[in-house]
Design an enzyme around this catalytic site. Structure first.
Site, PDB file in Angstrom:
ATOM      1  N   VAL A 207       0.831  -1.210   0.000  1.00 43.88           N
ATOM      2  CA  VAL A 207       0.000   0.000   0.000  1.00 43.88           C
ATOM      3  C   VAL A 207       0.865   1.259   0.000  1.00 43.88           C
ATOM      4  CG1 VAL A 207      -1.625   1.361   1.393  1.00 43.88           C
ATOM      5  CG2 VAL A 207      -2.020  -1.072   1.025  1.00 43.88           C
TER       6      VAL A 207
ATOM      7  N   GLU B 152      -4.453  -5.513  -5.169  1.00 51.15           N
ATOM      8  CA  GLU B 152      -3.151  -5.910  -5.687  1.00 51.15           C
ATOM      9  C   GLU B 152      -3.358  -6.479  -7.094  1.00 51.15           C
ATOM     10  OE1 GLU B 152      -0.977  -8.429  -2.950  1.00 51.15           O
ATOM     11  OE2 GLU B 152      -1.256  -6.963  -1.356  1.00 51.15           O
TER      12      GLU B 152
ATOM     13  N   LYS C  49     -14.240   0.011   5.512  1.00 49.64           N
ATOM     14  CA  LYS C  49     -13.226  -0.854   4.903  1.00 49.64           C
ATOM     15  C   LYS C  49     -13.482  -2.330   5.259  1.00 49.64           C
ATOM     16  CE  LYS C  49      -9.507  -2.448   3.123  1.00 49.64           C
ATOM     17  NZ  LYS C  49      -9.306  -2.590   1.698  1.00 49.64           N
TER      18      LYS C  49
ATOM     19  N   GLY D 114      -7.515 -15.738  -0.571  1.00 45.92           N
ATOM     20  CA  GLY D 114      -6.318 -15.643   0.264  1.00 45.92           C
ATOM     21  C   GLY D 114      -5.885 -14.197   0.300  1.00 45.92           C
TER      22      GLY D 114
ATOM     23  N   CYS E  33      -5.424  -9.446   2.916  1.00 40.78           N
ATOM     24  CA  CYS E  33      -6.555  -8.645   3.422  1.00 40.78           C
ATOM     25  C   CYS E  33      -7.774  -9.462   3.820  1.00 40.78           C
ATOM     26  CB  CYS E  33      -6.938  -7.603   2.383  1.00 40.78           C
ATOM     27  SG  CYS E  33      -5.646  -6.371   2.166  1.00 40.78           S
TER      28      CYS E  33
ATOM     29  N   LYS F 256      -3.262 -14.484  -6.017  1.00 45.29           N
ATOM     30  CA  LYS F 256      -4.065 -14.180  -7.208  1.00 45.29           C
ATOM     31  C   LYS F 256      -3.119 -13.744  -8.316  1.00 45.29           C
ATOM     32  CE  LYS F 256      -5.374  -9.398  -6.225  1.00 45.29           C
ATOM     33  NZ  LYS F 256      -6.467  -8.463  -6.252  1.00 45.29           N
TER      34      LYS F 256
HETATM   35  N1  LIG Z   1      -2.037  -5.120   0.422  1.00 44.51           N
HETATM   36  C1  LIG Z   1      -3.246  -4.690   0.054  1.00 44.51           C
HETATM   37  O1  LIG Z   1      -3.768  -5.023  -1.007  1.00 44.51           O
HETATM   38  C2  LIG Z   1      -4.010  -3.739   0.951  1.00 44.51           C
HETATM   39  C3  LIG Z   1      -5.117  -3.066   0.437  1.00 44.51           C
HETATM   40  C4  LIG Z   1      -5.804  -2.180   1.258  1.00 44.51           C
HETATM   41  C5  LIG Z   1      -5.399  -2.009   2.572  1.00 44.51           C
HETATM   42  N2  LIG Z   1      -4.338  -2.703   3.057  1.00 44.51           N
HETATM   43  C6  LIG Z   1      -3.925  -2.459   4.445  1.00 44.51           C
HETATM   44  O2  LIG Z   1      -2.800  -1.563   4.424  1.00 44.51           O
HETATM   45  C7  LIG Z   1      -1.905  -1.870   5.493  1.00 44.51           C
HETATM   46  C8  LIG Z   1      -0.526  -2.156   4.924  1.00 44.51           C
HETATM   47  O3  LIG Z   1      -0.617  -3.314   4.110  1.00 44.51           O
HETATM   48  P1  LIG Z   1       0.561  -3.751   3.133  1.00 44.51           P
HETATM   49  O4  LIG Z   1       0.036  -4.901   2.347  1.00 44.51           O
HETATM   50  O5  LIG Z   1       1.091  -2.559   2.429  1.00 44.51           O
HETATM   51  O6  LIG Z   1       1.638  -4.257   4.194  1.00 44.51           O
HETATM   52  P2  LIG Z   1       3.170  -4.599   3.913  1.00 44.51           P
HETATM   53  O7  LIG Z   1       3.531  -5.612   4.928  1.00 44.51           O
HETATM   54  O8  LIG Z   1       3.371  -4.890   2.465  1.00 44.51           O
HETATM   55  O9  LIG Z   1       3.944  -3.235   4.218  1.00 44.51           O
HETATM   56  C9  LIG Z   1       4.111  -2.682   5.497  1.00 44.51           C
HETATM   57  C10 LIG Z   1       5.456  -1.970   5.546  1.00 44.51           C
HETATM   58  O10 LIG Z   1       5.561  -1.289   6.798  1.00 44.51           O
HETATM   59  C11 LIG Z   1       6.919  -1.372   7.214  1.00 44.51           C
HETATM   60  N3  LIG Z   1       7.012  -1.074   8.654  1.00 44.51           N
HETATM   61  C12 LIG Z   1       6.718  -1.857   9.705  1.00 44.51           C
HETATM   62  N4  LIG Z   1       6.928  -1.200  10.860  1.00 44.51           N
HETATM   63  C13 LIG Z   1       7.363   0.045  10.516  1.00 44.51           C
HETATM   64  C14 LIG Z   1       7.750   1.202  11.257  1.00 44.51           C
HETATM   65  N5  LIG Z   1       7.723   1.209  12.581  1.00 44.51           N
HETATM   66  N6  LIG Z   1       8.153   2.294  10.576  1.00 44.51           N
HETATM   67  C15 LIG Z   1       8.200   2.290   9.225  1.00 44.51           C
HETATM   68  N7  LIG Z   1       7.834   1.240   8.474  1.00 44.51           N
HETATM   69  C16 LIG Z   1       7.422   0.131   9.109  1.00 44.51           C
HETATM   70  C17 LIG Z   1       7.329  -2.782   6.823  1.00 44.51           C
HETATM   71  O11 LIG Z   1       8.738  -2.914   6.772  1.00 44.51           O
HETATM   72  C18 LIG Z   1       6.647  -2.923   5.458  1.00 44.51           C
HETATM   73  O12 LIG Z   1       7.510  -2.507   4.411  1.00 44.51           O
HETATM   74  C19 LIG Z   1      -2.544  -3.037   6.248  1.00 44.51           C
HETATM   75  O13 LIG Z   1      -3.319  -2.534   7.288  1.00 44.51           O
HETATM   76  C20 LIG Z   1      -3.443  -3.666   5.197  1.00 44.51           C
HETATM   77  O14 LIG Z   1      -4.526  -4.359   5.769  1.00 44.51           O
HETATM   78  C21 LIG Z   1      -3.622  -3.555   2.269  1.00 44.51           C
END
Ligand SMILES: NC(=O)c1ccc[n+]([C@@H]2O[C@H](COP(=O)([O-])OP(=O)(O)OC[C@H]3O[C@@H](n4cnc5c(N)ncnc54)[C@H](O)[C@@H]3O)[C@@H](O)[C@H]2O)c1
Length: 433
Positions: A11, A153, A205, A258, A261, A322
């Site tokens: 994200v 994604e 959400k 899977g 999310c 996916k």
């Molecule tokens: N992946 C998706 O399709 C999607 C879609 C909508 C919402 N979300 C939500 O968005 C959020 C993030 O999801 P994501 O898939 O991007 O996660 P991710 O695990 O891909 O990325 C999270 C990032 O945060 C970093 N991080 C962790 N602790 C940190 C800190 N203290 N300071 C700075 N960086 C730090 C990690 O190193 C990682 O790079 C989640 O809550 C998820 O539910 C995800």
């Protein structure tokens, strides 16, 4: 505008890059130094169609920067996005330690007005917790906004650049203005920016993801019925999907949902409901159906091989949860691999993008093929777990020449049943005659 994005994963990186693409100056912050080093050097860290090109352009033009230092990254920013992980805790609730930890750190280092925006998926009430965490150390003016992210994604850039809607939860007029200005370029076609209170935005959400997961599990149950009643789920799907009230999308049966999310968000909403003495009955069933569905191919495979998979070797097409992503979090393929290995079988897999991530997780427990056809060598059957486009019209002569026998178990209903049966295959899919 000057923007900081904390967390540079699926994200955060898309958010930061797309905001830079509309002319903002963005600094992305991540604690993972190797990730930040790669990004600074122009190496993209996730596979997402269309992302690399705009990432490189904005990096080159100096609108997109990366750092591991929170204080440096947020120094000049008016808006600070939190795109941090919210994984399931032991009891299924969203673990807020990353979000609240960063919020407290922000409280220690901010010195002027900031809009702190929660883009992570977080339970209702989190904005208040974030506000309290910041206020522990910072006594000046700031606003907290809930701005859940709906990108998918695989089409994340398109979703971000042209969102169906933008949901913004805030009661602050000042923050509302800042957010309106920021999102203006993304909604020029007239898609709505929906303002609401923080709590409603947070629940929106979870409601969205839970509803979509419900649609999938519902169709998977219809598919189960089709197999038992001699109906064809493709026909039923088309029959109901043309009803506008139902819609055509998210009606494809398969081996379950899977990803990072749906599983965790469904779980978290069940837990949030319990916390307020409500049992979310439908969602419990959605989860239960999905658990069964992930392994739906296994009994079919076992039955075909007279309940003995010892020494059998399988080719597996698809590892990502996916198509068009390298994300393997909660990927059904991994559950299939586990079940096959536990039954004494071996597996060679191919995926266009996800192999490096699978290698990091399960290493050499399975073999990895260079391409979809070399995965078939010496295999007793082919199993399909992800619907990558390149698997849809394969070269069946090539498959014949490499598979030991003409046997395919298809968890994504890629092929026409009659066509493939006419080619002489033993073909089993989901919910079809
Ligand atoms: N992946 C998706 O399709 C999607 C879609 C909508 C919402 N979300 C939500 O968005 C959020 C993030 O999801 P994501 O898939 O991007 O996660 P991710 O695990 O891909 O990325 C999270 C990032 O945060 C970093 N991080 C962790 N602790 C940190 C800190 N203290 N300071 C700075 N960086 C730090 C990690 O190193 C990682 O790079 C989640 O809550 C998820 O539910 C995800």
């Amino acid at each position: 505008m000057k923007i900081a994005v904390v967390g540079t994963g699926y994200v955060g990186l898309v958010t930061g890059t797309c905001f830079a693409e509309t002319g903002n100056k963005v600094t992305c912050i991540d604690i993972d130094k190797s990730k930040v080093d790669k990004l600074i050097n122009g190496e993209i860290t996730i596979y997402e169609p269309g992302l690399e090109k705009i990432f490189l352009r904005n990096l080159k033009e100096g609108r997109l920067n990366f750092t591991t230092q929170l204080a440096e990254g947020i120094k000049d920013a008016v808006i600070v996005f939190l795109a941090l992980p919210t994984p399931p805790g032991e009891d299924g609730s969203a673990d807020l330690r990353y979000v609240l930890g960063v919020a407290e750190e922000l409280g220690k280092i901010i010195t002027d007005y900031k809009v702190i925006v929660d883009k992570s998926t977080v339970p209702v009430g989190t904005a208040e917790k974030v506000r309290a965490a910041v206020a522990l150390h910072f006594k000046g003016e700031f606003d907290i906004v809930s701005n859940p992210e709906f990108l998918r994604e695989g089409v994340a850039v398109e979703d971000f650049m042209k969102p169906d809607r933008v949901v913004i939860g805030t009661n602050s007029e000042r923050a509302r203005k800042v957010m309106s200005d920021l999102y203006g370029p993304f909604v020029r076609q007239g898609n709505p920016v929906i303002f609401m209170d923080e709590r409603s935005a947070e629940l929106t959400k979870y409601a969205a993801n839970s509803f979509l997961a419900t649609k999938i599990s519902f169709m998977n149950e219809i598919a189960q019925l089709c197999e038992r009643l001699g109906a064809d789920v493709d026909m039923v799907r088309r029959g109901i999907g043309s009803d506008e009230r139902i819609g055509k999308r998210f009606l494809f049966p398969g081996i379950g949902y899977g990803g990072s999310c749906f599983p965790k968000d469904v779980q978290a909403l069940i837990k949030s409901s319990q916390d307020v003495q409500y049992t979310f009955k439908i969602l419990k069933a959605v989860e239960e159906v999905n658990e069964t569905q992930k392994l739906h191919l296994i009994p079919k495979i076992k039955a075909f091989f007279q309940n003995d998979l010892t020494g059998k070797h399988f080719a597996l097409w698809g590892l990502a949860f996916k198509p068009n992503t390298d994300d393997i979090r909660e990927a059904p393929a991994l559950y299939l691999i586990d079940a096959l290995l536990n039954a004494g079988a071996t597996v060679t897999a191919f995926d266009p993008e996800a192999v490096p991530n699978v290698k990091k997780t399960i290493g050499d427990k399975i073999g990895y093929a260079e391409n979809q056809y070399s995965a078939l060598d010496n295999a007793d059957a082919l199993i399909i777990a992800t619907e990558w486009s390149e698997f849809r019209t394969p070269d069946f002569d090539m498959i014949n020449s490499r598979l030991k026998k003409k046997v395919i178990f298809d968890g994504r209903n890629l092929f026409d049943v009659k066509y493939i049966s006419d080619l002489g295959y033993h073909y089993e899919s989901i919910g079809r005659l």
